[in-house]
Design a protein around this motif. Sequence first.
Motif, PDB file in Angstrom:
ATOM      1  N   LEU A 103      27.104 -21.025  33.957  1.00 11.79           N
ATOM      2  CA  LEU A 103      27.877 -20.745  35.158  1.00 11.79           C
ATOM      3  C   LEU A 103      29.333 -21.024  34.815  1.00 11.79           C
ATOM      4  O   LEU A 103      29.699 -22.162  34.517  1.00 11.79           O
ATOM      5  N   ALA A 147      24.364 -16.332  36.565  1.00 13.87           N
ATOM      6  CA  ALA A 147      24.350 -17.564  35.775  1.00 13.87           C
ATOM      7  C   ALA A 147      22.990 -17.796  35.127  1.00 13.87           C
ATOM      8  O   ALA A 147      22.908 -18.228  33.975  1.00 13.87           O
ATOM      9  N   TYR A 175      26.722 -25.722  38.746  1.00 13.46           N
ATOM     10  CA  TYR A 175      27.842 -25.854  37.802  1.00 13.46           C
ATOM     11  C   TYR A 175      27.882 -27.256  37.193  1.00 13.46           C
ATOM     12  O   TYR A 175      27.914 -27.416  35.975  1.00 13.46           O
TER      13      TYR A 175
END
Length: 166
Positions: A31, A25, A102
């Motif tokens: 991500l 990521a 995230y």
Amino acid sequence: MEYYEQLAKADDAVDADQLSILRRAVQAQELLFEEYAQAIDYSLECIAEAGVEIDGPHFDESSGYPRLNYGFAAGSKASGGPDNPVPDECIRAHSFYVEMAYSSQPAIQEVLDSALDAKRPALQTCIEDAGIVVDGELPIREWLLEIVKSGESGRDCLNAQEITEF
């Protein structure tokens, strides 16, 4: 993204899969939902293998972006700590930092802000009906924080609009 990767690297409980997801990521500066979901799956598998009942994961877009909600059977000791530390240990090892990275991505935060702004008119009506006065010119997150600070009626308005994060 880098922040969460650094925290995860410093945490001896974090497994190689979570670190790998975070590393990728950071390189991609994104991500993906699929990677986030994979990390949560690893956590839930770990929890289930310990014999703990799981609820979920449940797909949810109520905040404007895709996310997974889950829960597990848990209790607490008289001291306030969990009666079974395994679920927390599984999450820490497999998905904690991925989940934070995230939801903290700039693109996710922009989508969340848009979703929150779309709920502003209905929320404004609710708080006015409840007699709550908050400066409507505030940026959305500051405005929501003031509503939370206003007390139970403000929190009821947030719940009625299904605002669970900001």
